[in-house]
Design a protein around this motif. Structure first.
Motif, PDB file in Angstrom:
ATOM      1  N   SER A 149     -43.013 -42.684  82.055  1.00 25.95           N
ATOM      2  CA  SER A 149     -41.837 -42.126  82.870  1.00 25.95           C
ATOM      3  C   SER A 149     -40.651 -42.754  82.535  1.00 25.95           C
ATOM      4  O   SER A 149     -39.478 -42.199  82.384  1.00 25.95           O
ATOM      5  CB  SER A 149     -42.271 -42.401  84.303  1.00 25.95           C
ATOM      6  OG  SER A 149     -43.594 -41.798  84.600  1.00 25.95           O
ATOM      7  N   ILE A 150     -40.680 -44.134  82.604  1.00 21.71           N
ATOM      8  CA  ILE A 150     -39.193 -44.942  82.322  1.00 21.71           C
ATOM      9  C   ILE A 150     -38.777 -44.562  80.997  1.00 21.71           C
ATOM     10  O   ILE A 150     -37.483 -44.429  80.927  1.00 21.71           O
ATOM     11  CB  ILE A 150     -39.582 -46.433  82.473  1.00 21.71           C
ATOM     12  CG1 ILE A 150     -39.797 -46.889  83.719  1.00 21.71           C
ATOM     13  CG2 ILE A 150     -38.419 -47.240  81.999  1.00 21.71           C
ATOM     14  CD1 ILE A 150     -40.310 -48.296  84.165  1.00 21.71           C
ATOM     15  N   THR A 151     -39.597 -44.385  79.902  1.00 14.53           N
ATOM     16  CA  THR A 151     -39.013 -44.059  78.525  1.00 14.53           C
ATOM     17  C   THR A 151     -38.425 -42.671  78.612  1.00 14.53           C
ATOM     18  O   THR A 151     -37.275 -42.885  78.090  1.00 14.53           O
ATOM     19  CB  THR A 151     -40.237 -43.971  77.580  1.00 14.53           C
ATOM     20  OG1 THR A 151     -41.173 -45.238  77.556  1.00 14.53           O
ATOM     21  CG2 THR A 151     -39.798 -43.683  76.164  1.00 14.53           C
ATOM     22  N   PHE A 152     -39.125 -42.012  79.269  1.00 16.54           N
ATOM     23  CA  PHE A 152     -38.379 -40.496  79.339  1.00 16.54           C
ATOM     24  C   PHE A 152     -36.870 -40.494  80.043  1.00 16.54           C
ATOM     25  O   PHE A 152     -35.931 -39.915  79.771  1.00 16.54           O
ATOM     26  CB  PHE A 152     -39.148 -39.513  79.682  1.00 16.54           C
ATOM     27  CG  PHE A 152     -40.179 -39.048  78.809  1.00 16.54           C
ATOM     28  CD1 PHE A 152     -39.688 -38.213  77.614  1.00 16.54           C
ATOM     29  CD2 PHE A 152     -41.731 -39.338  78.896  1.00 16.54           C
ATOM     30  CE1 PHE A 152     -40.682 -37.594  76.718  1.00 16.54           C
ATOM     31  CE2 PHE A 152     -42.548 -38.725  77.897  1.00 16.54           C
ATOM     32  CZ  PHE A 152     -42.227 -37.974  76.613  1.00 16.54           C
ATOM     33  N   VAL A 266     -37.550 -54.370  73.624  1.00 13.59           N
ATOM     34  CA  VAL A 266     -38.009 -53.878  74.811  1.00 13.59           C
ATOM     35  C   VAL A 266     -38.648 -52.388  74.513  1.00 13.59           C
ATOM     36  O   VAL A 266     -39.614 -52.033  74.900  1.00 13.59           O
ATOM     37  CB  VAL A 266     -36.745 -53.450  75.870  1.00 13.59           C
ATOM     38  CG1 VAL A 266     -37.270 -52.508  76.969  1.00 13.59           C
ATOM     39  CG2 VAL A 266     -36.111 -54.791  76.203  1.00 13.59           C
ATOM     40  N   MET A 267     -38.111 -51.585  73.611  1.00 14.28           N
ATOM     41  CA  MET A 267     -38.482 -50.348  73.161  1.00 14.28           C
ATOM     42  C   MET A 267     -40.073 -50.460  72.173  1.00 14.28           C
ATOM     43  O   MET A 267     -41.036 -49.766  72.726  1.00 14.28           O
ATOM     44  CB  MET A 267     -37.671 -49.635  72.074  1.00 14.28           C
ATOM     45  CG  MET A 267     -36.576 -49.125  72.798  1.00 14.28           C
ATOM     46  SD  MET A 267     -35.263 -48.076  71.284  1.00 14.28           S
ATOM     47  CE  MET A 267     -36.296 -47.102  70.738  1.00 14.28           C
ATOM     48  N   LEU A 268     -40.160 -51.631  71.719  1.00 14.60           N
ATOM     49  CA  LEU A 268     -41.556 -51.859  71.107  1.00 14.60           C
ATOM     50  C   LEU A 268     -42.362 -52.030  72.085  1.00 14.60           C
ATOM     51  O   LEU A 268     -43.747 -51.543  72.203  1.00 14.60           O
ATOM     52  CB  LEU A 268     -41.375 -52.885  70.131  1.00 14.60           C
ATOM     53  CG  LEU A 268     -42.542 -53.421  69.284  1.00 14.60           C
ATOM     54  CD1 LEU A 268     -43.165 -52.170  68.508  1.00 14.60           C
ATOM     55  CD2 LEU A 268     -42.603 -54.611  68.331  1.00 14.60           C
ATOM     56  N   ASN A 269     -41.879 -52.979  72.874  1.00 13.38           N
ATOM     57  CA  ASN A 269     -42.947 -53.262  74.219  1.00 13.38           C
ATOM     58  C   ASN A 269     -43.455 -52.024  74.800  1.00 13.38           C
ATOM     59  O   ASN A 269     -44.402 -52.016  75.298  1.00 13.38           O
ATOM     60  CB  ASN A 269     -42.176 -54.351  75.268  1.00 13.38           C
ATOM     61  CG  ASN A 269     -43.062 -54.222  76.538  1.00 13.38           C
ATOM     62  OD1 ASN A 269     -42.409 -53.784  77.434  1.00 13.38           O
ATOM     63  ND2 ASN A 269     -43.917 -55.292  76.561  1.00 13.38           N
ATOM     64  N   THR A 270     -42.393 -51.163  75.200  1.00 18.30           N
ATOM     65  CA  THR A 270     -42.833 -49.803  75.911  1.00 18.30           C
ATOM     66  C   THR A 270     -43.780 -48.935  75.042  1.00 18.30           C
ATOM     67  O   THR A 270     -44.547 -48.321  75.579  1.00 18.30           O
ATOM     68  CB  THR A 270     -41.428 -49.092  76.190  1.00 18.30           C
ATOM     69  OG1 THR A 270     -40.625 -50.104  77.088  1.00 18.30           O
ATOM     70  CG2 THR A 270     -41.886 -48.138  77.232  1.00 18.30           C
ATOM     71  N   LEU A 316     -39.389 -61.949  65.719  1.00 20.71           N
ATOM     72  CA  LEU A 316     -39.167 -61.505  67.084  1.00 20.71           C
ATOM     73  C   LEU A 316     -40.009 -60.211  67.251  1.00 20.71           C
ATOM     74  O   LEU A 316     -40.583 -60.128  68.276  1.00 20.71           O
ATOM     75  CB  LEU A 316     -37.709 -60.951  67.386  1.00 20.71           C
ATOM     76  CG  LEU A 316     -36.783 -62.521  67.644  1.00 20.71           C
ATOM     77  CD1 LEU A 316     -35.282 -62.190  67.435  1.00 20.71           C
ATOM     78  CD2 LEU A 316     -36.987 -62.686  68.996  1.00 20.71           C
ATOM     79  N   ILE A 317     -40.289 -59.341  66.112  1.00 19.43           N
ATOM     80  CA  ILE A 317     -40.883 -58.377  66.393  1.00 19.43           C
ATOM     81  C   ILE A 317     -42.538 -58.413  66.497  1.00 19.43           C
ATOM     82  O   ILE A 317     -43.047 -58.006  67.320  1.00 19.43           O
ATOM     83  CB  ILE A 317     -40.996 -57.465  65.100  1.00 19.43           C
ATOM     84  CG1 ILE A 317     -39.381 -56.711  64.961  1.00 19.43           C
ATOM     85  CG2 ILE A 317     -41.907 -56.331  65.080  1.00 19.43           C
ATOM     86  CD1 ILE A 317     -39.523 -55.761  65.983  1.00 19.43           C
ATOM     87  N   LEU A 318     -42.751 -59.691  65.793  1.00 15.53           N
ATOM     88  CA  LEU A 318     -44.223 -60.401  65.934  1.00 15.53           C
ATOM     89  C   LEU A 318     -44.453 -60.929  67.420  1.00 15.53           C
ATOM     90  O   LEU A 318     -45.319 -60.694  67.945  1.00 15.53           O
ATOM     91  CB  LEU A 318     -44.735 -61.474  64.816  1.00 15.53           C
ATOM     92  CG  LEU A 318     -44.580 -60.638  63.493  1.00 15.53           C
ATOM     93  CD1 LEU A 318     -44.788 -62.020  62.354  1.00 15.53           C
ATOM     94  CD2 LEU A 318     -45.816 -59.706  63.031  1.00 15.53           C
ATOM     95  N   VAL A 322     -47.164 -59.552  70.332  1.00 19.55           N
ATOM     96  CA  VAL A 322     -48.032 -60.589  70.834  1.00 19.55           C
ATOM     97  C   VAL A 322     -47.707 -60.622  72.353  1.00 19.55           C
ATOM     98  O   VAL A 322     -48.797 -60.636  73.317  1.00 19.55           O
ATOM     99  CB  VAL A 322     -47.888 -62.200  70.335  1.00 19.55           C
ATOM    100  CG1 VAL A 322     -48.603 -63.213  71.259  1.00 19.55           C
ATOM    101  CG2 VAL A 322     -48.167 -62.239  68.911  1.00 19.55           C
ATOM    102  N   MET A 323     -46.707 -60.801  72.989  1.00 22.79           N
ATOM    103  CA  MET A 323     -46.150 -60.603  74.385  1.00 22.79           C
ATOM    104  C   MET A 323     -46.795 -59.343  74.926  1.00 22.79           C
ATOM    105  O   MET A 323     -47.515 -59.531  76.081  1.00 22.79           O
ATOM    106  CB  MET A 323     -44.718 -60.705  74.410  1.00 22.79           C
ATOM    107  CG  MET A 323     -44.298 -60.582  76.017  1.00 22.79           C
ATOM    108  SD  MET A 323     -44.108 -58.793  76.640  1.00 22.79           S
ATOM    109  CE  MET A 323     -42.465 -58.384  75.372  1.00 22.79           C
ATOM    110  N   THR A 324     -46.523 -58.371  74.370  1.00 22.53           N
ATOM    111  CA  THR A 324     -47.012 -56.939  74.838  1.00 22.53           C
ATOM    112  C   THR A 324     -48.584 -56.843  75.111  1.00 22.53           C
ATOM    113  O   THR A 324     -49.283 -56.209  76.055  1.00 22.53           O
ATOM    114  CB  THR A 324     -46.535 -55.699  74.174  1.00 22.53           C
ATOM    115  OG1 THR A 324     -45.010 -55.960  74.133  1.00 22.53           O
ATOM    116  CG2 THR A 324     -46.927 -54.330  74.656  1.00 22.53           C
ATOM    117  N   ILE A 325     -49.169 -57.237  74.169  1.00 26.41           N
ATOM    118  CA  ILE A 325     -50.739 -57.326  73.866  1.00 26.41           C
ATOM    119  C   ILE A 325     -51.111 -58.036  75.326  1.00 26.41           C
ATOM    120  O   ILE A 325     -52.138 -57.756  76.041  1.00 26.41           O
ATOM    121  CB  ILE A 325     -51.486 -57.966  72.765  1.00 26.41           C
ATOM    122  CG1 ILE A 325     -51.176 -56.933  71.718  1.00 26.41           C
ATOM    123  CG2 ILE A 325     -52.957 -58.101  72.994  1.00 26.41           C
ATOM    124  CD1 ILE A 325     -51.564 -57.450  70.209  1.00 26.41           C
TER     125      ILE A 325
END
Length: 413
Positions: A149-152, A266-270, A316-318, A322-325
């Protein structure tokens, strides 16, 4: 899908309402600070945001108290009505014939007031109609829905907020009306206070005094605060770090500087949550609560610590991955544990008490940004590691105390 179809009807409707409500609000909510700053200036905007936050926190506590005294449904309906009125005022305040930032603030104040008033009752209802066999799944699905929902919503906000605010606000009003109608026509009461509870009529202070004496739940609250200090830095220190230290790079002819790197982070996280949440949930479904909490906390905390040490694109991408997992493992397990720790007769009050974690975590995260001037990014990374270790210790102690309590209760019965 089979698991979803087996859920209680109220849970299915609640997930639908989450999508509608979050989508409607996220089209405008995140950009309203820019709106107030443009019309009223930074100083007044800051004061208005503080007033709104403090008021929402206090009314959230009171709403939780009332949800245990009168049931969930009346609180949901009252909160929804207040939110609808607020959305209507916001629409009228930005119509083609009338624009006023002050009445717009009043509208959003009422909108957030209504949401906060019913929030504890809403969370309590989820616990009422779920059980240990499906609760983790429900929280995982709800968390996934929120991110979608937040993404859209954020995408619509980015493209349309400046030129089509009135239309976005109309959409917000429609979303509130839809959710209000669902609550009124389709949501039934999930909790009827016992005659004893009705007779005793504990005061607001007495009710929350019971929660304050619950040592296991208080330790869990400490863990929640620590966790929010870690994840909250995606809005606090991480933007500062990337703005000051990120090495501008070019990817496929596209320049990536600090602010854009934050957006990508943030986008990668979402996106990872949207496309990987189901897989991670299936992978960890047989894990014990202790294993899920410990693994999730370590991955999330160390991912953030690594991000504060890095200043180039790939690392930073890596770190974001890791943070998102860790986040995907931790959130459903933590929310499920929170439900298990609550007194069944005071779930609304317990849910209201959880709201205290947001302002405390915000103050601590903001203080860390101030101290970063002296300890720099390395010191902040060390702080993240220390907070992560404390978080793991808190979760493990909570699980230990809970096990001891469960064993003692089984012996008494």
């Amino acid at each position: 899908m089979t698991t979803f179809m087996r859920l209680n009807r109220t849970l299915k409707l609640r997930i639908l309402m989450t999508f509608i409500g979050v989508l409607g609000y996220s089209t405008v909510g995140s950009s309203m600070t820019i709106y107030y700053n443009h019309y009223l200036g930074a100083a007044i905007t800051g004061v208005l945001l503080i007033i709104s936050s403090v008021s929402s926190f206090i009314i959230g506590l009171y709403g939780g108290h009332l949800a245990d005294r009168h049931g969930r449904r009346p609180i949901l309906l009252i909160g929804s009505t207040i939110s609808i009125v607020g959305a209507l005022i916001a629409v009228l305040s930005n119509s083609p014939i009338f624009q006023n930032p002050w009445t717009t603030f009043v509208g959003f104040f009422l909108l957030n007031f209504g949401f906060s008033f019913e929030s504890a009752a809403d969370n309590a209802m989820i616990i009422d109609v779920s059980d240990e066999t499906n609760r983790k799944y429900v929280y995982s699905l709800s968390y996934w829905i929120i991110n979608v929902s937040i993404t859209f919503g954020a995408a619509l906000s980015g493209w349309l907020f400046r030129d089509y605010l009135f239309e976005l606000l109309l959409g917000l009003l429609v979303a509130q009306l839809l959710n209000g109608s669902i609550k009124y026509f389709f949501i039934s009461e999930s909790f009827v206070p016992t005659p004893k509870a009705k007779k005793e009529r504990e005061s607001f202070i007495q009710n929350y005094g019971v929660v304050a004496r619950d040592k296991i739940f208080l330790l869990f609250i400490v863990a929640v605060i620590l966790n929010k200090v870690i994840f909250g830095n995606i809005d606090f220190y991480l933007p500062v770090h990337l703005s000051d230290s990120f090495q501008t790079t070019t990817i496929f002819g596209f320049e990536i500087y600090g602010q854009r790197m934050l957006t990508l982070f943030v986008m990668l996280n979402t996106l990872l949550i949207i496309f990987s949440m189901t897989f991670v949930n299936q992978l960890t479904t047989k894990w014990s609560a202790r294993k899920s909490l410990t693994t999730g906390a370590l991955l999330q905390g160390l991912g953030f610590a690594a991000a504060f040490l890095m200043n180039s694109f790939i690392p930073l991408i890596l770190a974001s991955i890791v943070m998102t997992i860790g986040e995907m493992i931790l959130v459903p397990s933590s929310q499920s544990l929170r439900a298990d720790l609550m007194n069944e007769e005071k779930i609304g009050t317990y849910s209201g008490f959880v709201t205290i974690t947001d302002p405390i975590a915000s103050v601590l995260s903001g203080s860390l940004v101030s101290f970063s001037v002296y300890i720099h990014h390395t010191g902040v990374a060390v702080v993240m590691v220390v907070v992560t270790v404390l978080l793991v210790l808190c979760f493990n102690q909570v699980m230990k105390m809970k096990t001891q309590t469960d064993v003692a209760s089984s012996k008494n019965t």
